[in-house]
Design a protein around this motif. Structure first.
Motif, PDB file in Angstrom:
ATOM      1  N   ALA A  55       0.814  -1.221   0.000  1.00  0.00           N
ATOM      2  CA  ALA A  55       0.000   0.000   0.000  1.00  0.00           C
ATOM      3  C   ALA A  55       0.847   1.270   0.000  1.00  0.00           C
ATOM      4  CB  ALA A  55      -0.935  -0.004   1.205  1.00  0.00           C
ATOM      5  N   ARG A  56       1.997   1.233   0.627  1.00  0.00           N
ATOM      6  CA  ARG A  56       2.834   2.439   0.708  1.00  0.00           C
ATOM      7  C   ARG A  56       4.017   2.417  -0.250  1.00  0.00           C
ATOM      8  NH1 ARG A  56       4.450  -0.907   5.019  1.00  0.00           N
ATOM      9  NH2 ARG A  56       6.703  -0.988   5.455  1.00  0.00           N
ATOM     10  N   SER A  57       4.147   1.351  -1.011  1.00  0.00           N
ATOM     11  CA  SER A  57       5.365   1.169  -1.812  1.00  0.00           C
ATOM     12  C   SER A  57       5.550   2.252  -2.866  1.00  0.00           C
ATOM     13  CB  SER A  57       5.374  -0.218  -2.465  1.00  0.00           C
ATOM     14  OG  SER A  57       4.244  -0.394  -3.300  1.00  0.00           O
ATOM     15  N   ASP A  58       4.467   2.709  -3.498  1.00  0.00           N
ATOM     16  CA  ASP A  58       4.614   3.750  -4.518  1.00  0.00           C
ATOM     17  C   ASP A  58       5.212   5.019  -3.919  1.00  0.00           C
ATOM     18  OD1 ASP A  58       3.629   2.177  -6.553  1.00  0.00           O
ATOM     19  OD2 ASP A  58       1.586   2.985  -6.459  1.00  0.00           O
ATOM     20  N   VAL A  59       4.720   5.391  -2.750  1.00  0.00           N
ATOM     21  CA  VAL A  59       5.196   6.610  -2.087  1.00  0.00           C
ATOM     22  C   VAL A  59       6.659   6.461  -1.666  1.00  0.00           C
ATOM     23  CG1 VAL A  59       4.920   8.084  -0.042  1.00  0.00           C
ATOM     24  CG2 VAL A  59       2.907   7.269  -1.299  1.00  0.00           C
ATOM     25  N   VAL A  60       6.978   5.326  -1.056  1.00  0.00           N
ATOM     26  CA  VAL A  60       8.333   5.125  -0.533  1.00  0.00           C
ATOM     27  C   VAL A  60       9.350   4.996  -1.668  1.00  0.00           C
ATOM     28  CG1 VAL A  60       9.807   3.581   0.814  1.00  0.00           C
ATOM     29  CG2 VAL A  60       7.494   4.116   1.607  1.00  0.00           C
TER      30      VAL A  60
END
Length: 373
Positions: A55-60
């Motif tokens: 869920a957070r991989s794109d942002v990170v």
């Protein structure tokens, strides 16, 4: 690629897909259900954590990319993604899983700013941004714990936060003990505790031993004395003095208890590759540690001869890097091929005398079979 790795990758993709589709309630519901059921992939990574990572991989990943090139750094690029996630959290103020995703994003971004530089060479901007992200995560997690006090995923995030806090020494063992009590079947929590109890982090060699023994007592119903082995597992691979001080007989007794309780091939490959590959890496650095390493490495004999029925190449590949989860894998196929080579080399060394005499060594569902020509 083995089934265990596919489960992990599919779960990460599931989390990424749901986030991209703004299906946050559905994502949070799946995370909470997996967390309550203590579901994990075959390698021990909790399903809730894998969904949250997706869920957070794109942002990170976008932030890591920007930070990898000094010319690409801009406040807007680095804050836009996490600001959007903060907005999602505001839209769902009572959902602890969504807040957990945001807190974990801040922890990841803190490490992205921290990088691999020494403290003495870390630029002031990087230092302050790292601290700010850790501080924001620290503000979010108490609310998560209040709404889901029984959540291993939130307790694990609380432990992950320790590395960014200034006054943690007395709390490390207590934090991990709480996490392990919530999810005693997951060995990864115990291994992380052992690493964080090394002097390079927040503990001492004496505390590492005490807590390993304490963990063995606390988890005896689940692991026998294997709780001692799990706490020491990564610590002795990382630190020569910790290795030299190990109660090696108790460690190996714990390893046998682990095999008795979880005899599946994922576990056998993990333990065999650890003994045959990971513990070989530090030879020559300390005579006292080498005595311990030799005894641990010898356990590969009975693990492979008596229990191995199939190879999991990716586990063996990870063993070469000390099971370092931060290792970047550009080509899973090449990574797995390296693991296959390492495994076959270890087996060839183990059966050198038999192979020289013309004996064939074959994997079967009941174990390794030796056939003379």
């Amino acid at each position: 690629m083995d089934a265990g790795d596919l489960i992990g990758r599919d779960t990460i993709e599931r989390g990424r897909h749901l986030a991209r589709q703004d299906r946050w309630i559905e994502l949070a519901s799946e995370m909470r259900a997996a967390d309550r059921a203590r579901e994990s992939a075959p390698d021990g990574l909790p399903i809730a954590d894998l969904l949250a990572f997706g869920a957070r991989s794109d942002v990170v990943l976008a932030a890591e990319h920007a930070l990898s090139d000094i010319r690409a750094i801009s406040e807007y690029d680095l804050l836009a993604g996490v600001s959007e996630l903060e907005g999602v959290m505001q839209d769902h103020p009572d959902n602890p899983m969504i807040a957990l995703i945001v807190a974990l994003t801040h922890i990841d971004l803190a490490w992205a700013w921290r990088g691999t530089a020494l403290d003495s060479t870390l630029p002031p901007l990087h230092r302050s941004r790292c601290a700010a992200h850790f501080d924001r995560a620290a503000k979010l997690l108490p609310g998560c714990k209040k709404r889901a006090a029984d959540s291993p995923a939130i307790a694990a995030a609380d432990c992950a936060l320790l590395a960014g806090q200034r006054f943690t020494r007395a709390r490390v063992a207590d934090q991990y003990e709480r996490l392990i009590a919530l999810d005693p079947r997951n060995h990864r929590h115990m291994r992380a505790m052992g690493s964080h109890l090394l002097p390079r982090w927040f503990g001492s060699y004496e505390e590492l031993e005490v807590q390993a023994l304490r963990n063995a007592a606390n988890t005896r119903d689940t692991w026998g004395v294997g709780g001692y082995t799990w706490v020491q597992f990564d610590a002795i691979a990382l630190d020569e003095e910790a290795c030299a001080r190990l109660d090696v007989e108790y460690f190996l007794e714990g390893m046998r208890d682990i095999v008795d309780r979880v005899p599946d091939q994922q576990m056998i490959n993990l333990l065999a590759s650890y003994c045959a590959i990971t513990m070989q890496n530090g030879f020559g650095l300390s005579d006292r540690a080498d005595l311990v390493r030799t005894q641990v490495c010898e356990a590969a004999q009975w693990l492979i001869r008596d229990h191995l029925t199939e190879l999991h190449p990716l586990i063996w590949a990870h063993a070469a890097s000390g099971f370092n989860n931060s290792v970047r894998i550009n080509s899973p196929e090449r990574f797995a091929a390296r693991g296959q080579r390492d495994a076959l080399r270890a087996i060839r060394d183990l059966f050198r005398d038999e192979l020289r005499s013309g004996t064939d060594v074959t994997f079967t569902p009941t174990g390794l079979q030796l056939t003379s020509h």
